[in-house]
Design an enzyme around this catalytic site. Structure first.
Site, PDB file in Angstrom:
ATOM      1  N   CYS A   1       5.154  -5.359  -2.511  1.00 60.05           N
ATOM      2  CA  CYS A   1       5.761  -4.362  -3.392  1.00 60.05           C
ATOM      3  C   CYS A   1       6.808  -5.051  -4.260  1.00 60.05           C
ATOM      4  O   CYS A   1       7.414  -6.046  -3.852  1.00 60.05           O
ATOM      5  CB  CYS A   1       6.408  -3.255  -2.558  1.00 60.05           C
ATOM      6  SG  CYS A   1       6.924  -1.805  -3.502  1.00 60.05           S
TER       7      CYS A   1
ATOM      8  N   CYS B   1      13.215  -1.469  -2.341  1.00 62.72           N
ATOM      9  CA  CYS B   1      14.064  -0.407  -1.778  1.00 62.72           C
ATOM     10  C   CYS B   1      14.719  -0.956  -0.514  1.00 62.72           C
ATOM     11  O   CYS B   1      14.043  -1.509   0.358  1.00 62.72           O
ATOM     12  CB  CYS B   1      13.229   0.827  -1.470  1.00 62.72           C
ATOM     13  SG  CYS B   1      12.464   1.564  -2.940  1.00 62.72           S
TER      14      CYS B   1
END
Length: 414
Positions: A153, A157
């Site tokens: 990814c 986050c």
């Protein structure tokens, strides 16, 4: 305790002591197979593939219908099982194409029945084989498959384990659909297939009844492949999952949200986690590009949004970070006027994470407030924590092993 599954192949051990599989001849072929897959193709693309191996144009429509039925209704993974297809055509198909499932590296079962598969896909072009994780969550009345859309990814986050893994590549439509086919294979969710003894599955109906694009990766950064895959998954003459049972979760790729509703028509989930830009900039860094105001405007304009088709806002509960009564009040204020429900997710810890889960009484107090404001706000009970299969814990096995090897080398050099 969690268990690993014997898949009738010689066993090896990973660095974590988990049961893994020595490659069988079939899985070894799958790992290096350069034949294009027929899985995940649209009907038109499947027709073109048949034409390319000499199927007469007048037969293409019929043959497409036959293959579609065998692939997505009967769930076969070998051309030789297609009984109403001639032997000559089966041989041509097998020489030119594959319908193989992804290779299973490991399969683990949690004490609560959650299953996690580490899956390996063949190399694409000059790349190398890649691995992702797929999770099955059985609950009363339904079984949910959490599907990955990317290897790694880009979003980083800070509460998410996947975000610590660099992006390797997007998954292709066959690799996305293949996760569902493999899960249905392993659970006995195709006709004439047997469910494994002792498996925890819904007591009636389909064993995989819901799909959530909430695994590894940001689905809207792989829009075209995800759209193609979900069109196959929702096709009424095949896998036939209603679009109301398919949910796509995004961290907030604002320009693609309206397009998702218009072109995919699936349910939408927003990975929110904070009610102020300065905190969301830290937790979900894409917020720096698409702040809360823009994100919520895109949600209000989501095609088809109604009380019957609500947006789900996911909110991970982090101790002392976003769990105060003030946060709950601001969350209700922000969502005013949006048909929505809120999923409160107790933080699922992973090695190296810097956060702690909110105390249970704080989570319940938060839930009570948003429920009283009219938002259905179930507290998502952690599932599969013992096998690192819970929300925010997914990360490919090879990446874990590389990190462990790096740490070992650093310790030796230190």
């Amino acid at each position: 305790m969690a268990i690993s599954i014997d898949l009738k192949a010689p066993e090896t051990r990973t660095a974590f002591g988990e049961q893994a599989l020595a490659a069988s001849p079939a899985s070894a072929r799958a790992a290096s197979d350069e034949r294009p897959s027929l899985i995940g193709l649209s009907r038109d693309e499947l027709g073109e593939a048949l034409g390319a191996i000499g199927v007469p144009h007048r037969q293409v429509k019929m043959r497409v219908a036959q293959l579609w039925h065998w692939l997505y209704v009967r769930g076969v993974s070998n051309f030789s099982l297609m009984a109403n297809v001639s032997k000559e055509l089966r041989e041509k198909l097998d020489a030119a194409y594959t319908i193989a499932r992804p290779e299973i590296v490991t399969e683990q079962v949690s004490v609560d029945g959650t299953r996690k598969w580490v899956l390996r896909f063949p190399a694409k072009g000059a790349g190398r084989p890649v691995e992702i994780e797929t999770v099955y969550i059985p609950e009363e009345g339904r079984g949910t498959l959490c599907v990955s859309s990317q290897v790694g990814c880009t979003l980083t986050c800070t509460f998410c384990h996947t975000g610590t893994q660099r992006l390797v590549r997007n998954l292709t439509p066959d690799e996305i659909v293949g996760q569902l086919l493999l899960a249905r294979d392993r659970l006995g969710d195709f006709p004439d297939a047997a469910t494994p003894a002792g498996a925890i599955v819904p007591s009636e109906g389909r064993l995989v009844s819901n799909v959530v694009m909430m695994g590894m990766g940001e689905p809207l950064y792989n829009f075209d492949n995800v759209k193609t895959a979900l069109a196959v998954v929702s096709d009424g003459e095949g896998l036939a999952l209603s679009k109301r049972r398919i949910t796509l979760s995004t961290s907030g790729v604002v320009p693609m949200i309206e397009k998702t509703g218009a072109e995919m028509g699936v349910m939408l989930a927003i990975s929110l986690h904070a009610v102020r830009d300065e905190l969301r900039d830290e937790l979900v860094p894409i917020n720096k590009k698409y702040p809360l105001k823009d994100l919520l405007e895109a949600c209000r304009a989501y095609p088809g949004l109604s009380n019957a088709k609500r947006i789900t806002f996911e909110y991970v509960m982090l101790k002392g970070v976003n769990d105060s009564p003030e946060d709950a009040r601001e969350l209700v204020r922000l969502l005013k006027g949006i048909p929505a429900k809120i999923n409160l997710i107790p933080f699922n810890p992973w090695p190296g994470s810097r956060y702690e889960c909110s105390a249970w009484d704080e989570i319940e107090r938060f839930a009570d407030y948003v429920n009283q404001a009219g938002y259905a706000s179930p507290i998502r009970t952690p599932r599969g924590r013992d096998i690192f299969a819970a929300c925010g814990q997914l990360k490919s096995e090879s990446e874990r092993l590389r990190k462990k090897d790096r740490e070992a080398l650093e310790a030796a050099a230190g």
